[in-house]
Design a protein around this motif. Structure first.
Motif, mmCIF file in Angstrom:
data_model
loop_
_atom_site.group_PDB
_atom_site.id
_atom_site.type_symbol
_atom_site.label_atom_id
_atom_site.label_comp_id
_atom_site.label_asym_id
_atom_site.label_seq_id
_atom_site.Cartn_x
_atom_site.Cartn_y
_atom_site.Cartn_z
ATOM 1 N N LYS A 52 -10.382 64.683 14.281
ATOM 2 C CA LYS A 52 -11.248 63.853 15.077
ATOM 3 C C LYS A 52 -10.497 62.363 14.840
ATOM 4 C CE LYS A 52 -13.819 63.430 10.335
ATOM 5 N NZ LYS A 52 -12.826 64.734 9.816
ATOM 6 N N VAL B 197 -8.480 57.455 28.140
ATOM 7 C CA VAL B 197 -9.035 58.428 27.371
ATOM 8 C C VAL B 197 -7.644 59.221 26.630
ATOM 9 C CG1 VAL B 197 -10.166 60.615 27.370
ATOM 10 C CG2 VAL B 197 -11.019 58.841 28.802
ATOM 11 N N ALA C 220 -9.372 66.722 20.348
ATOM 12 C CA ALA C 220 -10.513 65.441 20.096
ATOM 13 C C ALA C 220 -10.110 64.445 21.087
ATOM 14 C CB ALA C 220 -10.462 65.004 18.657
ATOM 15 N N GLU C 221 -11.073 63.535 21.459
ATOM 16 C CA GLU C 221 -10.998 62.702 22.312
ATOM 17 C C GLU C 221 -11.532 61.244 21.884
ATOM 18 O OE1 GLU C 221 -12.320 63.688 26.182
ATOM 19 O OE2 GLU C 221 -11.081 65.638 26.168
ATOM 20 N N THR C 222 -10.819 60.202 22.251
ATOM 21 C CA THR C 222 -11.340 58.995 22.144
ATOM 22 C C THR C 222 -11.010 57.906 23.298
ATOM 23 O OG1 THR C 222 -11.502 57.226 20.265
ATOM 24 C CG2 THR C 222 -9.177 57.869 20.890
ATOM 25 N N VAL C 223 -11.745 56.863 23.270
ATOM 26 C CA VAL C 223 -11.555 55.959 24.424
ATOM 27 C C VAL C 223 -10.564 54.592 23.832
ATOM 28 C CG1 VAL C 223 -12.678 54.307 26.143
ATOM 29 C CG2 VAL C 223 -13.661 56.662 25.564
ATOM 30 N N ASP D 104 -11.078 58.407 13.907
ATOM 31 C CA ASP D 104 -11.913 57.360 13.148
ATOM 32 C C ASP D 104 -12.885 56.857 13.961
ATOM 33 O OD1 ASP D 104 -10.473 58.552 11.090
ATOM 34 O OD2 ASP D 104 -8.774 56.713 11.004
ATOM 35 N N LYS D 105 -12.688 56.454 15.055
ATOM 36 C CA LYS D 105 -13.584 55.592 16.024
ATOM 37 C C LYS D 105 -13.644 56.190 17.304
ATOM 38 C CE LYS D 105 -11.259 51.226 14.383
ATOM 39 N NZ LYS D 105 -10.601 50.003 14.600
ATOM 40 N N ASP D 106 -14.634 55.994 17.976
ATOM 41 C CA ASP D 106 -15.124 56.617 19.497
ATOM 42 C C ASP D 106 -14.288 55.606 20.411
ATOM 43 O OD1 ASP D 106 -16.423 58.717 18.449
ATOM 44 O OD2 ASP D 106 -18.209 57.641 18.645
ATOM 45 N N LEU D 107 -14.235 54.345 19.701
ATOM 46 C CA LEU D 107 -13.371 53.395 20.736
ATOM 47 C C LEU D 107 -12.525 52.350 20.137
ATOM 48 C CD1 LEU D 107 -13.574 51.716 23.492
ATOM 49 C CD2 LEU D 107 -15.410 50.332 22.622
ATOM 50 N N TYR D 108 -11.332 52.261 20.459
ATOM 51 C CA TYR D 108 -10.127 51.487 19.999
ATOM 52 C C TYR D 108 -10.043 50.415 20.731
ATOM 53 C CZ TYR D 108 -8.942 55.162 16.711
ATOM 54 O OH TYR D 108 -9.046 56.154 15.580
ATOM 55 N N ARG E 136 -6.399 61.966 23.911
ATOM 56 C CA ARG E 136 -6.688 63.430 23.539
ATOM 57 C C ARG E 136 -5.416 63.992 22.722
ATOM 58 N NH1 ARG E 136 -5.853 69.190 25.369
ATOM 59 N NH2 ARG E 136 -7.674 70.364 25.167
#
Length: 426
Positions: free
Chosen positions: A111, A192, A204-207, A113-117, A194
């Motif tokens: 995972k 995005v 896991a993925e984040t933006v 730490d953030k959904d958005l960097y 991954r």
């Protein structure tokens, strides 16, 4: 068409009835899930499902609706994949689903730490420049396994790539550029990111939001290649005689100056307004305008010509009136009288207009003192005072519309005449 589909499906089922179709899949579940946890659902209802003899059939069950469910605690299977075979039967077809179920401690599941960097980078930096704020991105949970990072979407023109972080973190990455960026082309990116483990099970993925910061790399330019004003010789000093306007692709405010001081004219630096300061003579004044932006260091434009023609009433021929007088509500409205010269047509290939500044043709003069001016700014061609037609921007056949023509009007006037005398369509 519908009959063909039915026959095709019938043939497929008949062909599959002679063999068992196998499919394989990896599934990840947390170690602390409770009995009754739904692992997956098979797509077709009404099939017959069963679990074949494997190394842990007692921990799972397949319901009649196709849901594969956990029936007991599996926390003791952390790090020990469970092999499971689920059989589906549909008419005479048997589908064998080979499942590898990975039980992983919840704290070790990948995972971010953030959904958005959020990060930023200046435009025009060389290839390999690191995005500020994205020098050390890491997905926690995968510290004891090999993981792979990749950009799934948003990477317009392949502008970015993922590289190992320079902060001695083997599982951390940084976002760097593949080529210099242009803020005027694209000011921000939404990527995005991954991460996936070595078994391609855990992911896991984040933006990533990247802002491209502006660098002063565009000098202001005038909206026209030249300006030409005609004013009466009796114009009083400190009268406004015209206005010039410039644009700056960086969004900076343009500042206007004459290349050299002039005894009869001044230009307002902030607005581009031109005022008369002296007594005019019956001649055409040639001036030069230069613009710079309000950044530091400044960027200067090239020099743009400005012509101001002062005329007197004696210079206007009585045989060829240049004005029509219209009576309207007892007030006299004066408008220039124009004549229209024959339309000229020229044919070129797309490659003929590929060089900026290339001369395409020259308009004919009826009077040696005639000067030419395009009616309104044109994307593809420019017209100078002598009537020379040049390429302003390389011609693009696909952008010319269905007619595939470049149409524009050119005004023709003589020094001493207050405004365009003739007009000609090209």
């Amino acid at each position: 068409m519908k009959v063909w589909n039915v026959l095709g499906l019938s043939f497929l089922l008949s062909a599959l009835s002679d063999r068992i179709v196998s499919r394989s899949e990896n599934i990840l579940i947390p170690h602390d899930v409770h009995p009754g946890y739904s692992i997956k659902k098979y797509s077709f209802n009404g099939q017959a499902f069963s679990i074949l003899d494997t190394n842990a059939p007692e921990n799972f069950v397949v319901l009649n609706n196709g849901i594969l469910m956990l029936t007991s605690d599996v926390s003791h299977r952390v790090g020990h994949p469970i092999l499971l075979v689920v059989k589906e039967e549909y008419h005479n077809v048997t589908i064998k689903n080979d499942l590898v179920i990975h039980v992983k401690h919840r704290n070790n599941i990948l995972k971010f730490d953030k959904d958005l960097y959020s990060g930023s980078i200046f435009e025009n930096l060389p290839c390999g420049a690191t995005v500020h704020g994205m020098e050390n991105i890491i997905a926690s949970g995968g510290v004891n396994s090999h993981v792979t990072y990749s950009i799934l979407s948003g990477n317009y023109n392949n502008s970015f790539r993922i590289t190992p972080s320079s902060l001695n973190r083997t599982t951390a990455v940084a976002v760097v550029t593949n080529h210099p960026l242009d803020r005027e082309q694209l000011a921000s990116y939404e990527l995005v990111l991954r991460v996936v483990d070595e078994f391609e099970v855990d992911s896991a993925e984040t933006v990533l939001h990247v802002d491209v910061l502006d660098v002063n790399d565009n000098a202001p330019i005038l909206e026209k290649d030249f300006y030409d004003f005609q004013i009466p010789m009796k114009t009083e000093p400190f009268s406004l005689i015209g206005n010039v306007s410039a644009i700056d692709k960086d969004g900076d405010h343009p500042v206007y100056h004459f290349c050299n001081r002039h005894s009869k004219f001044v230009i307002v630096p902030k607005s581009g307004q031109i005022f008369l300061t002296g007594i005019l003579e019956p001649e055409t004044y040639q001036l030069c305008i230069r613009i710079h932006d309000n950044r530091s260091p400044r960027l200067y434009s090239r020099d743009f010509p400005l012509y101001v023609t002062a005329f007197s009433s004696e210079q206007i021929s009585e045989k060829e009136p240049l004005f029509d007088v219209i009576e309207y509500n007892t007030k006299s409205l004066v408008r220039p009288k124009r004549s229209v010269r024959p339309t000229k047509s020229y044919e070129y290939k797309e490659n003929d207009g590929s060089i900026i500044g290339q001369t395409m043709f020259q308009l004919e003069k009826r009077d040696p003192q005639e000067i030419f001016q395009v009616e309104s700014s044109n994307q593809w061609v420019q017209v100078d005072r002598l009537g020379v037609i040049r390429v302003k921007e390389p011609w693009n056949y696909e952008q010319l519309g269905k007619e595939k023509t470049i149409d524009f009007w050119v005004f023709v006037s003589r020094p001493g005449v207050p405004g365009p005398e003739d007009c000609q369509k090209l």
